[in-house]
Each structure stands twice: as C-alpha cells, then as structure tokens.
Scaffold this active site. Sequence first.
Site, PDB file in Angstrom:
ATOM      1  N   GLU A 151      10.960   1.105   9.507  1.00  0.00           N
ATOM      2  CA  GLU A 151      11.963   2.117   9.126  1.00  0.00           C
ATOM      3  C   GLU A 151      11.290   3.461   9.342  1.00  0.00           C
ATOM      4  O   GLU A 151      10.414   3.849   8.573  1.00  0.00           O
ATOM      5  CB  GLU A 151      12.373   1.947   7.660  1.00  0.00           C
ATOM      6  CG  GLU A 151      13.080   0.656   7.357  1.00  0.00           C
ATOM      7  CD  GLU A 151      14.487   0.576   7.913  1.00  0.00           C
ATOM      8  OE1 GLU A 151      15.026   1.618   8.335  1.00  0.00           O
ATOM      9  OE2 GLU A 151      15.048  -0.530   7.948  1.00  0.00           O
ATOM     10  N   LYS A 182       0.845  -1.198   0.000  1.00  0.00           N
ATOM     11  CA  LYS A 182       0.000   0.000   0.000  1.00  0.00           C
ATOM     12  C   LYS A 182       0.881   1.250   0.000  1.00  0.00           C
ATOM     13  O   LYS A 182       1.570   1.526   0.974  1.00  0.00           O
ATOM     14  CB  LYS A 182      -0.896   0.018   1.254  1.00  0.00           C
ATOM     15  CG  LYS A 182      -1.960   1.102   1.173  1.00  0.00           C
ATOM     16  CD  LYS A 182      -2.542   1.454   2.499  1.00  0.00           C
ATOM     17  CE  LYS A 182      -1.707   2.420   3.282  1.00  0.00           C
ATOM     18  NZ  LYS A 182      -1.426   3.704   2.601  1.00  0.00           N
TER      19      LYS A 182
HETATM   20  P1  NAD Z   1       3.202   8.340   7.702  1.00  0.00           P
HETATM   21  O1  NAD Z   1       3.634   7.505   8.837  1.00  0.00           O
HETATM   22  O2  NAD Z   1       2.150   9.366   7.929  1.00  0.00           O
HETATM   23  O3  NAD Z   1       2.616   7.433   6.518  1.00  0.00           O
HETATM   24  C1  NAD Z   1       3.326   6.337   6.011  1.00  0.00           C
HETATM   25  C2  NAD Z   1       2.351   5.279   5.539  1.00  0.00           C
HETATM   26  O4  NAD Z   1       1.623   4.764   6.650  1.00  0.00           O
HETATM   27  C3  NAD Z   1       1.303   5.770   4.535  1.00  0.00           C
HETATM   28  O5  NAD Z   1       1.160   4.768   3.540  1.00  0.00           O
HETATM   29  C4  NAD Z   1       0.062   5.877   5.381  1.00  0.00           C
HETATM   30  O6  NAD Z   1      -1.148   5.768   4.644  1.00  0.00           O
HETATM   31  C5  NAD Z   1       0.223   4.718   6.341  1.00  0.00           C
HETATM   32  N1  NAD Z   1      -0.538   4.808   7.580  1.00  0.00           N
HETATM   33  C6  NAD Z   1      -1.110   5.908   8.145  1.00  0.00           C
HETATM   34  N2  NAD Z   1      -1.727   5.560   9.301  1.00  0.00           N
HETATM   35  C7  NAD Z   1      -1.526   4.233   9.473  1.00  0.00           C
HETATM   36  C8  NAD Z   1      -1.899   3.305  10.493  1.00  0.00           C
HETATM   37  N3  NAD Z   1      -2.572   3.672  11.569  1.00  0.00           N
HETATM   38  N4  NAD Z   1      -1.516   2.027  10.346  1.00  0.00           N
HETATM   39  C9  NAD Z   1      -0.799   1.625   9.271  1.00  0.00           C
HETATM   40  N5  NAD Z   1      -0.426   2.463   8.289  1.00  0.00           N
HETATM   41  C10 NAD Z   1      -0.787   3.749   8.381  1.00  0.00           C
HETATM   42  O7  NAD Z   1       4.529   8.964   7.132  1.00  0.00           O
HETATM   43  P2  NAD Z   1       4.707  10.022   5.982  1.00  0.00           P
HETATM   44  O8  NAD Z   1       4.333  11.365   6.494  1.00  0.00           O
HETATM   45  O9  NAD Z   1       4.044   9.501   4.760  1.00  0.00           O
HETATM   46  O10 NAD Z   1       6.302   9.960   5.737  1.00  0.00           O
HETATM   47  C11 NAD Z   1       7.222  10.785   6.384  1.00  0.00           C
HETATM   48  C12 NAD Z   1       7.919  10.060   7.494  1.00  0.00           C
HETATM   49  O11 NAD Z   1       8.456   8.826   7.066  1.00  0.00           O
HETATM   50  C13 NAD Z   1       9.118  10.826   8.046  1.00  0.00           C
HETATM   51  O12 NAD Z   1       9.110  10.775   9.449  1.00  0.00           O
HETATM   52  C14 NAD Z   1      10.322  10.064   7.528  1.00  0.00           C
HETATM   53  O13 NAD Z   1      11.503  10.198   8.262  1.00  0.00           O
HETATM   54  C15 NAD Z   1       9.807   8.682   7.500  1.00  0.00           C
HETATM   55  N6  NAD Z   1      10.553   7.883   6.540  1.00  0.00           N
HETATM   56  C16 NAD Z   1      11.421   6.952   7.012  1.00  0.00           C
HETATM   57  C17 NAD Z   1      12.186   6.193   6.144  1.00  0.00           C
HETATM   58  C18 NAD Z   1      13.156   5.165   6.653  1.00  0.00           C
HETATM   59  O14 NAD Z   1      13.599   4.328   5.888  1.00  0.00           O
HETATM   60  N7  NAD Z   1      13.510   5.167   7.908  1.00  0.00           N
HETATM   61  C19 NAD Z   1      12.048   6.399   4.764  1.00  0.00           C
HETATM   62  C20 NAD Z   1      11.153   7.344   4.315  1.00  0.00           C
HETATM   63  C21 NAD Z   1      10.396   8.080   5.227  1.00  0.00           C
END
Ligand code: NAD
Length: 469
Positions: free
Chosen positions: A241, A168
């Site tokens: 991650e 997803k």
């Molecule tokens: P987010 O956590 O809001 O969303 C990530 C994903 O999780 C989306 O697909 C979202 O729809 C889904 N999601 C939302 N609520 C959920 C739930 N309750 N259960 C399961 N899935 C759910 O993150 P974002 O704002 O899209 O991305 C930015 C963040 O991601 C930053 O903090 C960044 O550092 C982190 N990031 C980390 C890595 C890594 O490899 N460590 C890589 C890229 C981004």
Amino acid sequence: MSDYKMLIGGELVEGDHAMDVINPATEEIFATVARASERQADEAIEAAATAFPGWTEVPLAERQAKVSQLADAIVANADRLARALTQEQGKPLAEAQGEIAWAEGYLRHYATLQIAERTIQDDADGLIRVRRKPLGVVAGIIAWNFPLLVACWKIGPAVIAGNSIVLKPAPTTPVTALMLGELCRDIFPAGVVNIITDANDLGGYLTADPRIAKVGFTGSTATGKKIMASAADGLKRLTLELGGNDPGIVLDDVDVRATAQGIFNAAFLNCGQVCLAIKRAYVHDSIYDAMCDELARLAEAAVVDDGLAQGAQIGPIQNKAQYEKVKAFLESARRDGTIVAGGEVIDRAGYFLRPTIVRDVTDGDEIVDEEQFGPILPVIRYSDIDDVVARANASPYGLGASVWSSDVERGMSVADRIESGSVWVNQHVAIGPHIAMAGVKSSGLGVEQSEEGLAEYTQLSVINVARGG
Ligand code: NAD
C-alpha cells in the site's frame, strides 16, 4: 530502562539499543523505547516461525475470538492509547480517539471473516476442493501516519488467516505499536504476534530473511520498490500500500460551500498526512474563484495547535524530515502559484505549518505532480471534462480519487473513467474493513481489507480426488 518494551516470543523485552521518541508538537522527548538489534530481529522471526505450526492448528473460531479480545483490550485502554498517539504522531486528540475506534472496528470485522474455501466438484467422478492455507511468517512494515490503525490492518488479517507476524512500526511512531504489543502478549500464544522497533535499519533485514513468507507493507512507493526487489529472491508474497496523489474533481454544478468543506476535510485530515488525502483539487473554471475563496476561508479559520490542546483541529507535521520536505513544497508552490491562505511556518516549537491553499498552479508544477503529504492543497483550474480526466489519470499514482457533482449519475460517469483503486462520488477517504482497498500503478500491489484482502494472507491449494472407476 525504556518506557516501552518490544514483544518477542511472548515476552516484553528491552532492546539491545534504546531510542527517544520526539513529540512533534513540542520537539521534546516524550518517551524512550526499546530498539532492536539484528540479533533481536532474528529472534522475533524465529519466535514467529516456531509459533506458526501450532497457530495454524488453532480453529478459525478461536483465532477470531483472540482478535475480538484484542479489540476489547483496545477499548479498555482507549484513553491512554489516544493520548500516546497524539503525543507521538501529533494528530488532535479527537482524531486519535477516532483512529482507536477505527482500529477496534476493523479488528471486530476481521473477526467475522471466513476463509473462503470452495468445492467446485463433488460427484461420482471426483471431488475438487479449493482450499486456502496460511503462508507462514508475515513481516508487517508500516508508516508513521496511522501507527495504531495500520498495525491492526497487518496483525488482524495475518493471524485470522493462521499466520504468525513480526510487525515493525516506523521509527518515529513506535509507542502505540509497542503498547499494542503489551496487549497482544496477554492474548495470543507466544510468538504469534511479535513487535520490534528500529531506527529505519531493520526493514530490509526482515524482507530479505528466507523465513518470511509474506510482506504486508504500508509506506512510500520508493521503499515499496526496494521491498519488491528484496522479496524477489524467495518469491515472497507481497501486499504493498504505497503513495498517492489523489485528485478531487469538482464539476460545475456543485454547491460551492458544502463541497469546499468536503474537499477541505479530505485534504487536511491528519495534517494532510494521509495516503488517501485529496492532494490536488481540480475545479471547473465557472466556480474556480468562489471555490478558492471558500477553501481559503476554511483554512484561515482552522485552529492549528498541539493535538492535546482543547479545540485543536490540525496538529503538527509528524517528524522533522517530513516538515523540511513540506516546507520545500511550500517554496515551490509560492514560486509557481498564488498562496491565498496559510503559507506560514508558525513561530513556536513543533513542526507546525498553517493549512495552505495555493491557486493558479497547474499540472507540471511540483506541488501538483508530487505527493506533498502535508497541509498544502493546490487548486487547479479546468474547463473541459475530457481534459481533466486525462490530467487526473496522467499521474503515476492511482490510489484514490473523487468526483463532486450535484448530479450523482453525472459524477459516476466521470468517476468511471478515473484510473484508481478507489473512486468516490461526493465524498473522499470513505474506507472500511468490508471495502476492498487497492492501489493501481505506482500506488501499490494487491488488496487490503474485506475477503479479498484476507485472501492475500493465504495460499490457494487444490485437492483433486478421483472417484469411481
Ligand atoms: P517509508 O517508505 O519511508 O517508511 C515506511 C516503513 O518502511 C517504515 O517502517 C520504514 O522503517 C520502513 N523501511 C524503510 N526502508 C525500508 C527498506 N529498505 N525495506 C523495508 N522497509 C523499509 O514511508 P513513510 O515516509 O514512513 O510514509 C509516508 C509514505 O507512506 C507516503 O508516501 C504515503 O502515501 C505512504 N502511505 C501509504 C498508505 C497506503 O495505504 N497506501 C498509507 C500510509 C502511508
């Protein structure tokens, strides 16, 4: 009719809903895509569960060949993938092409990995084999900063290890993931790879489902914690991650000009929307002013534009919510420090912000302590190595870090003291499919990439046979 369909059970299907995808450089709709209902999420999980037993029986060499075919298909479609990536994510076309080349390279490497099984005893008394079995259905849930690459980071290891997957993407970047679905349909047996989209409403539905054996997640720490709670009931396996607040520590002996370029590149890649971007630069007092000036010069010279425009070096912020968040960081940075480059919103359509350098800020200021995930770099003065190491380590995050020095031994001895999954010397974001990538503290759980990462898509199982008497 949507422009891009989901992949469920080997078929490209319309969604029960549809959603528009906004190009962050224009704020205009550039595609309408299928969006899943809970019923369709359920169908995708069921398709993956049905495909799993057959897929585990496919020999590893054949599974590897399928992953290589996916790499070939990405190459064959590189141009249209790159254009779509720039339009949905905002990154300059050259960076989009780089992401596609990375995706290919990672898949090619996964296709060479072996599932490490060991015989730890084989003698007259007995035979003991440590085996690695696939887990079942994996849910891959990802963020919007590298939508194609990170999709491959989930699909590749999951299927090499013999699992099936429901992937997803993030709601604001579904297009390239759905294009990947089109390619997967022609390569994998039905149900092995399923790709569904949502409006941020199906992640929890997937992670709570008892048919899901493992969640491979890339995203924020806040969502990672929710996933961990949701996975507790079924004791699902997790790889998380999460966020980071990477420090770049510049020692007093560097070549300022060359180091400023390295720091700048690592802070503003993908408009600063990289989990492993440098998010706070600690610079020794003796070169602090020179380094701030040089970083400011680079920021002023950067070409910020629509990623499809010739010569664009930095694109827009990916979505409106993140744009508003970064603008709020800009205000707190202005309050707490001195902005020496950037600091302005660009007066045009799109979520553009000039790359911003803020000096005279310190630990305790919001722009230093929090993950900005955007084009603002705080530069912090220090004078004592022990003190800067303590400040770098005081963060709840521990994803990446770097130390910059003309004396590599000295750089390594400081690097050794940093609490972080990856610590680089004289470089940053130097990652690869053969290099294990982990986050410590609130930056994550488990490992991605390399044999160690692949092992996380398996369950260890021991066969212990008595022989003789
Ligand atoms: P987010 O956590 O809001 O969303 C990530 C994903 O999780 C989306 O697909 C979202 O729809 C889904 N999601 C939302 N609520 C959920 C739930 N309750 N259960 C399961 N899935 C759910 O993150 P974002 O704002 O899209 O991305 C930015 C963040 O991601 C930053 O903090 C960044 O550092 C982190 N990031 C980390 C890595 C890594 O490899 N460590 C890589 C890229 C981004």
